[in-house]
Write an enzyme that holds these catalytic residues in place. Structure first.
Site, PDB file in Angstrom:
ATOM      1  N   ILE A  18       0.832  -1.211   0.000  1.00  0.00           N
ATOM      2  CA  ILE A  18       0.000   0.000   0.000  1.00  0.00           C
ATOM      3  C   ILE A  18       0.864   1.259   0.000  1.00  0.00           C
ATOM      4  O   ILE A  18       0.586   2.223  -0.715  1.00  0.00           O
ATOM      5  CB  ILE A  18      -0.940  -0.036   1.232  1.00  0.00           C
ATOM      6  CG1 ILE A  18      -2.019  -1.115   1.006  1.00  0.00           C
ATOM      7  CG2 ILE A  18      -1.536   1.319   1.528  1.00  0.00           C
ATOM      8  CD1 ILE A  18      -2.821  -1.471   2.250  1.00  0.00           C
ATOM      9  N   ASN A  90       1.363   4.917   7.578  1.00  0.00           N
ATOM     10  CA  ASN A  90       0.875   3.679   6.961  1.00  0.00           C
ATOM     11  C   ASN A  90       1.420   2.407   7.598  1.00  0.00           C
ATOM     12  O   ASN A  90       0.817   1.343   7.456  1.00  0.00           O
ATOM     13  CB  ASN A  90       1.228   3.731   5.462  1.00  0.00           C
ATOM     14  CG  ASN A  90       1.027   2.413   4.775  1.00  0.00           C
ATOM     15  OD1 ASN A  90      -0.091   1.888   4.737  1.00  0.00           O
ATOM     16  ND2 ASN A  90       2.097   1.846   4.245  1.00  0.00           N
ATOM     17  N   TYR A 158      -4.360  -6.481  17.141  1.00  0.00           N
ATOM     18  CA  TYR A 158      -4.370  -5.771  15.850  1.00  0.00           C
ATOM     19  C   TYR A 158      -5.680  -4.978  15.708  1.00  0.00           C
ATOM     20  O   TYR A 158      -5.668  -3.793  15.387  1.00  0.00           O
ATOM     21  CB  TYR A 158      -4.226  -6.789  14.714  1.00  0.00           C
ATOM     22  CG  TYR A 158      -4.202  -6.168  13.328  1.00  0.00           C
ATOM     23  CD1 TYR A 158      -3.060  -5.539  12.848  1.00  0.00           C
ATOM     24  CD2 TYR A 158      -5.324  -6.220  12.503  1.00  0.00           C
ATOM     25  CE1 TYR A 158      -3.034  -4.975  11.584  1.00  0.00           C
ATOM     26  CE2 TYR A 158      -5.309  -5.658  11.243  1.00  0.00           C
ATOM     27  CZ  TYR A 158      -4.161  -5.042  10.771  1.00  0.00           C
ATOM     28  OH  TYR A 158      -4.138  -4.470   9.517  1.00  0.00           O
ATOM     29  N   LYS A 162      -6.141  -0.884  15.529  1.00  0.00           N
ATOM     30  CA  LYS A 162      -6.701  -0.210  14.347  1.00  0.00           C
ATOM     31  C   LYS A 162      -7.982   0.565  14.699  1.00  0.00           C
ATOM     32  O   LYS A 162      -8.257   1.608  14.109  1.00  0.00           O
ATOM     33  CB  LYS A 162      -6.960  -1.220  13.230  1.00  0.00           C
ATOM     34  CG  LYS A 162      -5.687  -1.832  12.639  1.00  0.00           C
ATOM     35  CD  LYS A 162      -4.787  -0.786  11.978  1.00  0.00           C
ATOM     36  CE  LYS A 162      -3.648  -1.413  11.196  1.00  0.00           C
ATOM     37  NZ  LYS A 162      -2.814  -0.420  10.500  1.00  0.00           N
TER      38      LYS A 162
HETATM   39  N1  LIG Z   1      -2.807  -5.850   2.872  1.00  0.00           N
HETATM   40  C1  LIG Z   1      -3.966  -5.912   3.523  1.00  0.00           C
HETATM   41  O1  LIG Z   1      -4.823  -6.768   3.231  1.00  0.00           O
HETATM   42  C2  LIG Z   1      -4.272  -4.908   4.619  1.00  0.00           C
HETATM   43  C3  LIG Z   1      -5.572  -4.881   5.142  1.00  0.00           C
HETATM   44  C4  LIG Z   1      -5.864  -3.975   6.146  1.00  0.00           C
HETATM   45  C5  LIG Z   1      -4.898  -3.101   6.603  1.00  0.00           C
HETATM   46  N2  LIG Z   1      -3.630  -3.156   6.091  1.00  0.00           N
HETATM   47  C6  LIG Z   1      -2.667  -2.204   6.631  1.00  0.00           C
HETATM   48  O2  LIG Z   1      -1.977  -1.587   5.562  1.00  0.00           O
HETATM   49  C7  LIG Z   1      -0.699  -1.120   6.013  1.00  0.00           C
HETATM   50  C8  LIG Z   1       0.362  -1.505   5.005  1.00  0.00           C
HETATM   51  O3  LIG Z   1       0.338  -2.890   4.852  1.00  0.00           O
HETATM   52  P1  LIG Z   1       0.730  -3.659   3.489  1.00  0.00           P
HETATM   53  O4  LIG Z   1      -0.314  -4.688   3.294  1.00  0.00           O
HETATM   54  O5  LIG Z   1       1.022  -2.698   2.412  1.00  0.00           O
HETATM   55  O6  LIG Z   1       2.031  -4.436   3.984  1.00  0.00           O
HETATM   56  P2  LIG Z   1       3.446  -4.683   3.333  1.00  0.00           P
HETATM   57  O7  LIG Z   1       4.064  -5.758   4.163  1.00  0.00           O
HETATM   58  O8  LIG Z   1       3.345  -4.899   1.858  1.00  0.00           O
HETATM   59  O9  LIG Z   1       4.215  -3.305   3.585  1.00  0.00           O
HETATM   60  C9  LIG Z   1       4.528  -2.871   4.873  1.00  0.00           C
HETATM   61  C10 LIG Z   1       5.806  -2.065   4.814  1.00  0.00           C
HETATM   62  O10 LIG Z   1       6.058  -1.565   6.127  1.00  0.00           O
HETATM   63  C11 LIG Z   1       7.435  -1.742   6.423  1.00  0.00           C
HETATM   64  N3  LIG Z   1       7.611  -1.823   7.863  1.00  0.00           N
HETATM   65  C12 LIG Z   1       7.266  -2.840   8.692  1.00  0.00           C
HETATM   66  N4  LIG Z   1       7.620  -2.533   9.944  1.00  0.00           N
HETATM   67  C13 LIG Z   1       8.195  -1.315   9.914  1.00  0.00           C
HETATM   68  C14 LIG Z   1       8.753  -0.463  10.903  1.00  0.00           C
HETATM   69  N5  LIG Z   1       8.832  -0.819  12.181  1.00  0.00           N
HETATM   70  N6  LIG Z   1       9.234   0.743  10.517  1.00  0.00           N
HETATM   71  C15 LIG Z   1       9.181   1.119   9.210  1.00  0.00           C
HETATM   72  N7  LIG Z   1       8.672   0.345   8.234  1.00  0.00           N
HETATM   73  C16 LIG Z   1       8.171  -0.853   8.587  1.00  0.00           C
HETATM   74  C17 LIG Z   1       7.835  -3.027   5.715  1.00  0.00           C
HETATM   75  O11 LIG Z   1       9.237  -3.095   5.513  1.00  0.00           O
HETATM   76  C18 LIG Z   1       7.033  -2.907   4.423  1.00  0.00           C
HETATM   77  O12 LIG Z   1       7.772  -2.253   3.407  1.00  0.00           O
HETATM   78  C19 LIG Z   1      -0.534  -1.708   7.419  1.00  0.00           C
HETATM   79  O13 LIG Z   1      -0.854  -0.715   8.378  1.00  0.00           O
HETATM   80  C20 LIG Z   1      -1.569  -2.822   7.481  1.00  0.00           C
HETATM   81  O14 LIG Z   1      -1.999  -3.091   8.787  1.00  0.00           O
HETATM   82  C21 LIG Z   1      -3.297  -4.035   5.105  1.00  0.00           C
END
Ligand SMILES: NC(=O)c1ccc[n+]([C@@H]2O[C@H](COP(=O)([O-])OP(=O)(O)OC[C@H]3O[C@@H](n4cnc5c(N)ncnc54)[C@H](O)[C@@H]3O)[C@@H](O)[C@H]2O)c1
Length: 266
Positions: A18, A90, A158, A162
């Site tokens: 994202i 994010n 979690y 959120k």
């Molecule tokens: N993918 C889904 O289905 C989904 C659904 C609901 C919410 N989300 C939320 O979306 C957001 C992004 O998730 P995503 O799915 O893109 O995940 P992703 O794993 O593709 O990307 C997450 C990024 O965050 C970075 N990261 C992790 N811990 C970190 C830290 N301590 N400091 C800095 N960077 C850090 C990782 O290196 C990675 O690049 C999150 O908050 C997640 O909870 C995702």
């Protein structure tokens, strides 16, 4: 091309999923973007790709679980590009092995998730808001989750973190609205980020798909376009809201797919 021209954005967790999609879309529409991530090589790669496509970006290290690191990322943004007008909080994490039900969850994991998913939003906003005020305003966008609205059999920490993001969004919007700072959140349902694609079997994806009202799954760009809208002045009268981007998964009577199945059989 110019929906966020003259804006400067800090995107946390920008190396993947994202955050990556949002960074690319913000840069494509004219913003200067600081891509901040624990995976610094990934963040730098995203910035290089943005530059190769004619945009402006820089990739930096961030540990969103660390107060000093968040402060440094905000200060870097202001030093690099003269201001910060968009903050996309994010970063978020989940843990299917330790974040279980209330009786059995690992309490250290509860603390870790509250710190990384919720306190990071507080801290990013706390450090960016004075610079935004100095510059006449800004837009803060937080990544929540549909898990912040509904209960589940596991992931209580979690979900609670959120839900906290959803309400903190309203507090920030209330407290700094008069300073021309808007604060909104986006609540994704299941989004096919690389991690989700790699970790979920087709069978599991089909179960999720059964309860979507739309006939497809969400992609990172579906969130990225929402973030772009919230960052731009097109959303200038929207604040304190959480936009649900989830294909109608939580929209209606949850028994509908089962009744449809029963109707087919009768
Ligand atoms: N993918 C889904 O289905 C989904 C659904 C609901 C919410 N989300 C939320 O979306 C957001 C992004 O998730 P995503 O799915 O893109 O995940 P992703 O794993 O593709 O990307 C997450 C990024 O965050 C970075 N990261 C992790 N811990 C970190 C830290 N301590 N400091 C800095 N960077 C850090 C990782 O290196 C990675 O690049 C999150 O908050 C997640 O909870 C995702």
């Amino acid at each position: 091309m110019d929906r966020v021209k003259n804006k400067v954005a800090l995107v946390t967790g920008g190396a993947s999923g994202i955050g990556l999609s949002s960074s690319a879309l913000l840069a494509k529409e004219g913003a200067k973007v600081v891509v901040a991530d624990y995976n610094v090589d990934g963040a730098k790669k995203v910035a290089e790709d943005i530059k190769a496509n004619g945009g402006e970006a820089v990739g930096i290290f961030l540990d969103a679980g660390n107060e000093e690191s968040i402060k440094e990322a905000v200060e870097f943004t202001v030093k690099q590009y003269g201001k910060i007008t968009v903050l996309f909080n994010n970063v978020g994490s989940t843990n299917l092995k330790k974040d279980l039900d209330v009786v059995n969850m690992d309490l250290e994991e509860w603390d870790r998730l509250m710190n990384l998913n919720l306190k990071s939003v507080l801290l990013g906003s706390r450090f960016a808001i004075p610079y935004m005020i100095e510059n006449g305003g800004g837009s803060i966008i937080n990544t929540a989750s549909m898990a912040g609205f509904a209960g589940d059999s596991i992931r209580a920490a979690y979900g609670a973190s959120k839900a906290g993001v959803i309400n903190l969004t309203k507090y920030i919007a209330t407290q700094y609205g008069k300073e021309n700072i808007r604060c909104n959140a986006v609540a994704p349902g299941l989004i096919l980020t690389p991690a989700a694609k790699n970790n979920m079997s087709q069978e599991l994806l089909d179960v999720f798909g059964k309860y979507n009202q739309l006939p497809y799954h969400g992609e990172p760009e579906d969130i990225g376009h929402t973030v772009l809208f919230l960052a731009s002045d097109e959303s200038k009268f929207i604040t304190g809201q959480t936009i649900q981007v989830e294909g109608g998964h939580y929209l209606s009577n949850p028994t509908i797919p089962d009744f449809r199945e029963m109707m087919k059989q009768s």
